[in-house]
Write a protein that holds these residues in place. Structure first.
Motif, PDB file in Angstrom:
ATOM      1  N   VAL A  41       0.490  -1.312   0.209  1.00 52.21           N
ATOM      2  CA  VAL A  41       0.091  -0.093  -0.052  1.00 52.21           C
ATOM      3  C   VAL A  41       1.182   1.470   0.584  1.00 52.21           C
ATOM      4  N   GLN A  42       1.947   1.517   0.673  1.00 52.35           N
ATOM      5  CA  GLN A  42       2.872   2.369   0.793  1.00 52.35           C
ATOM      6  C   GLN A  42       3.338   2.319  -0.401  1.00 52.35           C
ATOM      7  N   MET A  43       4.239   1.752  -1.198  1.00 54.35           N
ATOM      8  CA  MET A  43       4.893   1.839  -2.900  1.00 54.35           C
ATOM      9  C   MET A  43       4.409   2.398  -3.200  1.00 54.35           C
ATOM     10  N   HIS A  44       2.279   2.462  -2.662  1.00 54.38           N
ATOM     11  CA  HIS A  44       1.177   3.455  -4.308  1.00 54.38           C
ATOM     12  C   HIS A  44       0.755   4.551  -2.764  1.00 54.38           C
ATOM     13  N   GLY A  45       1.975   5.171  -2.384  1.00 49.32           N
ATOM     14  CA  GLY A  45       1.641   6.965  -2.045  1.00 49.32           C
ATOM     15  C   GLY A  45       0.491   6.467  -0.525  1.00 49.32           C
ATOM     16  N   GLY A  46       0.404   5.273  -0.374  1.00 46.18           N
ATOM     17  CA  GLY A  46      -1.425   5.252   0.451  1.00 46.18           C
ATOM     18  C   GLY A  46      -0.227   4.646   2.296  1.00 46.18           C
ATOM     19  N   ASP A  47      -1.760   4.389   2.236  1.00 42.65           N
ATOM     20  CA  ASP A  47      -1.127   3.487   4.145  1.00 42.65           C
ATOM     21  C   ASP A  47      -2.597   3.205   4.645  1.00 42.65           C
ATOM     22  N   VAL A  48      -2.647   1.999   5.504  1.00 45.31           N
ATOM     23  CA  VAL A  48      -4.190   1.432   6.581  1.00 45.31           C
ATOM     24  C   VAL A  48      -3.619   1.770   7.393  1.00 45.31           C
ATOM     25  N   GLN A  49      -4.753   1.255   8.667  1.00 42.30           N
ATOM     26  CA  GLN A  49      -3.834   1.953  10.137  1.00 42.30           C
ATOM     27  C   GLN A  49      -5.471   0.701  10.670  1.00 42.30           C
ATOM     28  N   LEU A  50      -5.429   0.375  11.359  1.00 35.35           N
ATOM     29  CA  LEU A  50      -6.143  -0.345  12.726  1.00 35.35           C
ATOM     30  C   LEU A  50      -7.117   0.903  13.421  1.00 35.35           C
ATOM     31  N   CYS A  87      -4.464   6.708  -1.513  1.00 34.90           N
ATOM     32  CA  CYS A  87      -5.788   6.058  -1.456  1.00 34.90           C
ATOM     33  C   CYS A  87      -7.099   6.394  -1.450  1.00 34.90           C
ATOM     34  N   VAL A  88      -7.040   8.111  -0.693  1.00 35.21           N
ATOM     35  CA  VAL A  88      -8.015   8.150  -0.171  1.00 35.21           C
ATOM     36  C   VAL A  88      -8.449   8.875  -1.685  1.00 35.21           C
ATOM     37  N   GLY A  89      -9.306   8.524  -2.136  1.00 33.71           N
ATOM     38  CA  GLY A  89     -10.055   9.100  -3.757  1.00 33.71           C
ATOM     39  C   GLY A  89      -9.877   8.278  -4.658  1.00 33.71           C
ATOM     40  N   CYS A  90      -9.068   7.325  -4.205  1.00 32.35           N
ATOM     41  CA  CYS A  90      -7.933   6.416  -5.787  1.00 32.35           C
ATOM     42  C   CYS A  90      -9.189   5.296  -6.228  1.00 32.35           C
ATOM     43  N   GLY A  91      -9.213   5.443  -7.321  1.00 35.57           N
ATOM     44  CA  GLY A  91     -10.705   4.624  -8.191  1.00 35.57           C
ATOM     45  C   GLY A  91      -9.829   2.996  -7.882  1.00 35.57           C
ATOM     46  N   GLU A 122     -17.064  -5.616  18.035  1.00 32.89           N
ATOM     47  CA  GLU A 122     -18.279  -6.583  17.911  1.00 32.89           C
ATOM     48  C   GLU A 122     -17.930  -7.748  16.657  1.00 32.89           C
ATOM     49  N   GLY A 123     -17.206  -7.850  15.889  1.00 33.97           N
ATOM     50  CA  GLY A 123     -16.103  -8.717  14.819  1.00 33.97           C
ATOM     51  C   GLY A 123     -16.222  -8.020  14.261  1.00 33.97           C
ATOM     52  N   THR A 124     -15.650  -6.282  13.572  1.00 31.70           N
ATOM     53  CA  THR A 124     -16.223  -5.874  13.223  1.00 31.70           C
ATOM     54  C   THR A 124     -14.459  -4.812  13.109  1.00 31.70           C
ATOM     55  N   ALA A 125     -13.418  -4.807  12.058  1.00 28.35           N
ATOM     56  CA  ALA A 125     -12.356  -4.022  11.558  1.00 28.35           C
ATOM     57  C   ALA A 125     -12.940  -2.758  11.390  1.00 28.35           C
ATOM     58  N   TYR A 126     -12.369  -2.151  12.353  1.00 27.08           N
ATOM     59  CA  TYR A 126     -12.641  -0.063  11.154  1.00 27.08           C
ATOM     60  C   TYR A 126     -11.358  -0.496  11.185  1.00 27.08           C
ATOM     61  N   LEU A 127     -10.934  -0.037  10.109  1.00 29.19           N
ATOM     62  CA  LEU A 127      -9.297   0.644   9.483  1.00 29.19           C
ATOM     63  C   LEU A 127      -9.522   2.493   8.708  1.00 29.19           C
ATOM     64  N   LYS A 128      -8.391   3.148   8.783  1.00 29.30           N
ATOM     65  CA  LYS A 128      -8.599   4.148   7.882  1.00 29.30           C
ATOM     66  C   LYS A 128      -7.416   3.894   6.929  1.00 29.30           C
ATOM     67  N   VAL A 129      -8.254   4.398   6.262  1.00 26.10           N
ATOM     68  CA  VAL A 129      -6.753   4.849   5.315  1.00 26.10           C
ATOM     69  C   VAL A 129      -6.343   6.348   4.506  1.00 26.10           C
ATOM     70  N   TYR A 130      -4.951   5.611   4.402  1.00 19.89           N
ATOM     71  CA  TYR A 130      -4.169   7.385   3.985  1.00 19.89           C
ATOM     72  C   TYR A 130      -3.746   8.001   2.862  1.00 19.89           C
ATOM     73  N   GLY A 131      -3.624   8.661   2.251  1.00 20.00           N
ATOM     74  CA  GLY A 131      -2.781   9.160   1.291  1.00 20.00           C
ATOM     75  C   GLY A 131      -3.199   8.933   0.293  1.00 20.00           C
ATOM     76  N   VAL A 187     -15.990  -6.229   7.930  1.00 22.63           N
ATOM     77  CA  VAL A 187     -14.171  -4.766   7.754  1.00 22.63           C
ATOM     78  C   VAL A 187     -15.593  -3.502   7.160  1.00 22.63           C
ATOM     79  N   GLU A 188     -15.150  -2.723   8.027  1.00 30.06           N
ATOM     80  CA  GLU A 188     -15.142  -1.156   7.611  1.00 30.06           C
ATOM     81  C   GLU A 188     -14.094  -0.426   7.488  1.00 30.06           C
ATOM     82  N   PHE A 189     -14.154   0.006   6.470  1.00 34.05           N
ATOM     83  CA  PHE A 189     -13.378   1.465   5.678  1.00 34.05           C
ATOM     84  C   PHE A 189     -13.681   2.938   6.024  1.00 34.05           C
ATOM     85  N   GLU A 190     -13.113   4.010   6.836  1.00 34.89           N
ATOM     86  CA  GLU A 190     -13.138   5.355   6.964  1.00 34.89           C
ATOM     87  C   GLU A 190     -12.316   5.751   6.246  1.00 34.89           C
TER      88      GLU A 190
END
Length: 75
Positions: free
Chosen positions: A19-28, A44-48, A33-42, A72-75
């Motif tokens: 992910v970082q090779m493409h200029g982004g990042d991801v964080q837990l 990745c935000v708005g990338c098709g 309750e069984g759902t992992a909430y992740l945040k995307v950065y860089g 899994v939910e992405f915020e």
């Protein structure tokens, strides 16, 4: 015994370099309750291609590999 948080972070550590090779990042953010909430950065935000990377690759990987994760939910 490792927790779901530990297991998710371990898996994210394995995919993060890609992910970082493409200029982004991801964080837990949290696991609730069984759902992992992740945040995307860089770039990745708005990338098709981010949808494919996160919703079709990383999300299913976490659900498959971490027994306590059912969604899994992405915020």
């Amino acid at each position: 015994m490792s927790t779901a948080v530990d297991q998710v972070n371990t898996l994210l550590g394995k995919v993060r370099p890609y992910v970082q090779m493409h200029g982004g990042d991801v964080q837990l953010l949290r696991v609730e309750e069984g759902t992992a909430y992740l945040k995307v950065y860089g770039a990745c935000v708005g990338c098709g291609l981010a949808d494919a990377t996160y919703n079709k690759t990383i999300g299913p990987l976490l659900i498959k590999e971490v027994a306590d994760i059912t969604s899994v939910e992405f915020e």
